[in-house]
Design a protein around this motif. Structure first.
Motif, PDB file in Angstrom:
ATOM      1  N   ARG A  55     -38.597 -29.775  52.813  1.00  0.00           N
ATOM      2  CA  ARG A  55     -39.212 -31.068  52.513  1.00  0.00           C
ATOM      3  C   ARG A  55     -39.553 -31.212  51.022  1.00  0.00           C
ATOM      4  N   MET A  56     -39.034 -30.279  50.224  1.00  0.00           N
ATOM      5  CA  MET A  56     -39.365 -30.300  48.798  1.00  0.00           C
ATOM      6  C   MET A  56     -38.387 -31.144  47.997  1.00  0.00           C
ATOM      7  N   ASP A  57     -37.345 -31.674  48.655  1.00  0.00           N
ATOM      8  CA  ASP A  57     -36.344 -32.449  47.924  1.00  0.00           C
ATOM      9  C   ASP A  57     -36.997 -33.611  47.187  1.00  0.00           C
ATOM     10  N   GLY A  58     -36.641 -33.774  45.944  1.00  0.00           N
ATOM     11  CA  GLY A  58     -37.149 -34.900  45.160  1.00  0.00           C
ATOM     12  C   GLY A  58     -38.528 -34.648  44.561  1.00  0.00           C
ATOM     13  N   LEU A  59     -39.148 -33.523  44.882  1.00  0.00           N
ATOM     14  CA  LEU A  59     -40.447 -33.216  44.281  1.00  0.00           C
ATOM     15  C   LEU A  59     -40.231 -32.225  43.148  1.00  0.00           C
ATOM     16  N   ASP A  60     -40.611 -32.627  41.964  1.00  0.00           N
ATOM     17  CA  ASP A  60     -40.388 -31.767  40.805  1.00  0.00           C
ATOM     18  C   ASP A  60     -41.652 -30.959  40.535  1.00  0.00           C
ATOM     19  N   CYS A  61     -41.762 -29.822  41.171  1.00  0.00           N
ATOM     20  CA  CYS A  61     -42.971 -29.036  40.986  1.00  0.00           C
ATOM     21  C   CYS A  61     -42.682 -27.557  41.157  1.00  0.00           C
ATOM     22  N   HIS A  62     -43.697 -26.796  40.821  1.00  0.00           N
ATOM     23  CA  HIS A  62     -43.604 -25.358  40.886  1.00  0.00           C
ATOM     24  C   HIS A  62     -44.484 -24.918  42.069  1.00  0.00           C
ATOM     25  N   VAL A  63     -43.963 -24.033  42.914  1.00  0.00           N
ATOM     26  CA  VAL A  63     -44.702 -23.634  44.117  1.00  0.00           C
ATOM     27  C   VAL A  63     -45.403 -22.292  43.893  1.00  0.00           C
ATOM     28  N   GLU A  64     -46.700 -22.261  44.135  1.00  0.00           N
ATOM     29  CA  GLU A  64     -47.440 -21.008  43.987  1.00  0.00           C
ATOM     30  C   GLU A  64     -47.903 -20.494  45.350  1.00  0.00           C
ATOM     31  N   HIS A  65     -47.857 -19.168  45.513  1.00  0.00           N
ATOM     32  CA  HIS A  65     -48.358 -18.548  46.742  1.00  0.00           C
ATOM     33  C   HIS A  65     -49.847 -18.307  46.595  1.00  0.00           C
ATOM     34  N   LEU A  66     -50.551 -18.327  47.720  1.00  0.00           N
ATOM     35  CA  LEU A  66     -51.988 -18.072  47.673  1.00  0.00           C
ATOM     36  C   LEU A  66     -52.282 -16.765  48.399  1.00  0.00           C
ATOM     37  N   ASN A  67     -53.049 -15.892  47.753  1.00  0.00           N
ATOM     38  CA  ASN A  67     -53.450 -14.677  48.462  1.00  0.00           C
ATOM     39  C   ASN A  67     -54.736 -14.950  49.246  1.00  0.00           C
ATOM     40  N   LEU A  68     -55.182 -13.944  49.959  1.00  0.00           N
ATOM     41  CA  LEU A  68     -56.301 -14.148  50.877  1.00  0.00           C
ATOM     42  C   LEU A  68     -57.531 -14.700  50.161  1.00  0.00           C
ATOM     43  N   GLU A  69     -57.779 -14.160  48.958  1.00  0.00           N
ATOM     44  CA  GLU A  69     -58.949 -14.601  48.215  1.00  0.00           C
ATOM     45  C   GLU A  69     -58.854 -16.093  47.878  1.00  0.00           C
TER      46      GLU A  69
END
Lengths: 292, 147
Positions: A262-276
């Motif tokens: 569902r990321m098509d057309g979204l110009d962004c950078h994806v970050e993972h989140l750790n438990l904290e």
């Protein structure tokens, strides 16, 4: 099947609320992390599971029954270690062990001996001469030799240095790998817990803000970082937003139902989140009252 | 099997393991029909929850990277080229586009991107060339670390 269940449990101390609306389900065989800041109601919840406190409203079930009605042989299947627990200082480890062993039919002396040797504990030492870490190791030895089906640990790692903590948590994983056991541990040291738990429940002000499988949570919850302003409505069509923030030179949203397709057309950078980071997101959410 | 987990990266542990085992299989560090540890053995070795490792094996099985034979254990699946060239290209197109878009977004020179891709291919080719000996997997697996 769930080993422990809490359904809208409530417990006040006088006029002070400790647990206001706690729901929780610990699946069989899981290592469950009950997480929250000091004073969020973790210990009170655990005491209700152990039958040491009676909920004023709601229900608590352990092995499917009210903990107050557990028969001695069912109760012997639960091992419990709390932060402030111990034996009298004058007591020799051999005496402490004999006392403990007498309560448990399933006691496995082989497990106890192996642990004592690994930790370098001698039976003729008295409890008072042990360091804080050694005391915890001895209590864990007793708990494991009891061959429990449910191990409840209230802040097991607090006050221990990093190598002892790591060893303690590794021991839990060994246990989970050798026999079917369910573990519930409370902690506010999230980096420790992240290594071992498969389910987590975030507590805040006496209630559960979110409970989920940690891997599912990490797969679904991501931070999208846009370098310029993003049309919020477009974003809302694809994702459900947990948190949003305008930052210098960009816009960041935390979504809870991330899917790459569902990321098509979204110009962004994806970050993972750790438990904290996940914890901080849910902690902030509950402040504005948008629970769940 | 050498696997390195970063517990605090926020990337699901199972996703990290799936990626690394796929890499070991594609690079030839693990060969078709090589036996891999059982769920519990690997979980003990990595000090992980067995349910997490079981999840990894389920995923790898669905992706046809490994197969399980009842009673004898879990093995690396021989590489298959049952897919047509078109189908392989179709499956990869999305990922490649994403890679190119991401590079463009960061303002990276596309020639540099080509070089990076070539380096990665060379690294995998290099380890495929080596004959895999039992016990050597650990060192070869480390190729992964620079990524």
């Amino acid at each position: 099947m769930n080993i422990v269940e809490m359904d809208h449990a409530v417990r006040f101390f006088g006029a002070t609320p400790a647990v206001t609306d706690m729901c929780l389900a610990v699946p069989k065989g899981s290592v469950f992390g009950l997480l929250g800041e000091n004073g969020s109601g973790k210990t009170t919840s655990i005491k209700m599971m152990m039958g040491a406190l009676i909920p004023q409203e709601g229900t608590v079930r352990v092995f499917g029954v009210d903990p107050l009605t557990l028969k001695p042989e069912q109760r012997a299947r639960i091992a419990y270690i709390a932060d402030d627990m111990g034996l009298p200082n004058w007591m020799k480890l051999s005496e402490g062990m004999a006392l403990h062993r007498s309560y448990f039919q399933q006691w496995d002396q082989g497990v106890a001996d192996e642990r004592l040797e690994r930790y370098g504990l001698r039976l003729n030492q008295s409890f008072g001469t042990l360091s804080k870490g050694q005391k915890r190791q001895f209590l864990l030895t007793l708990a494991l030799a009891q061959q429990p089906d449910l191990l409840i640990l209230d802040e097991p790692a607090s006050g221990l240095d990093v190598s002892v903590r790591r060893d303690f948590l590794d021991s839990l994983m060994e246990l989970a790998n050798t026999r079917e056991v369910s573990v519930l541990l409370s902690s506010h040291i999230l980096t420790d817990v992240e290594r071992v738990v498969d389910h987590v429940s975030f507590m805040k002000k006496g209630a559960c803000v979110r409970q989920a499988n940690l891997e599912d949570m990490k797969e679904g919850i991501k931070r999208l970082c846009f370098s310029e302003n993003q049309d919020r409505d477009v974003l809302l069509q694809s994702f459900s937003i947990l948190q949003e923030k305008q930052v210098q030179g960009g816009y960041q949203v935390v979504v809870e139902d991330f899917a790459a397709e569902r990321m098509d057309g979204l110009d962004c950078h994806v970050e993972h989140l750790n438990l904290e980071e996940l914890f901080l997101v849910f902690n902030a959410l509950s402040d504005v009252g948008a629970v769940r | 099997m050498y696997i390195k987990i970063d517990h605090n990266s926020g990337i699901p542990i199972s996703a990290q393991m799936v990626d690394q085992i796929k890499y070991l299989a594609v690079s030839g560090a693990l060969k078709g029909n090589d036996k891999i540890p059982s769920v519990r053995a690997l979980a003990s070795e990595l000090k992980l929850n067995p349910t997490t490792v079981a999840r990894v094996y389920r995923q790898l099985e669905a992706d046809e990277i490994i197969y399980t034979q009842r009673g004898s254990g879990t093995f690396i699946a021989p590489r298959r080229s049952a897919l047509t060239k078109n189908e392989k290209e179709r499956r990869l197109a999305g990922d490649i586009r994403k890679l190119v878009v991401e590079a463009g977004r960061m303002g990276m020179d596309f020639d540099d991107l080509m070089l990076l891709v070539c380096d990665e291919i060379e690294a995998i080719r290099g380890s495929q060339g080596k004959k895999h000996k039992p016990g050597k997997g650990k060192r070869e697996g480390k190729v992964n670390e620079h990524r």
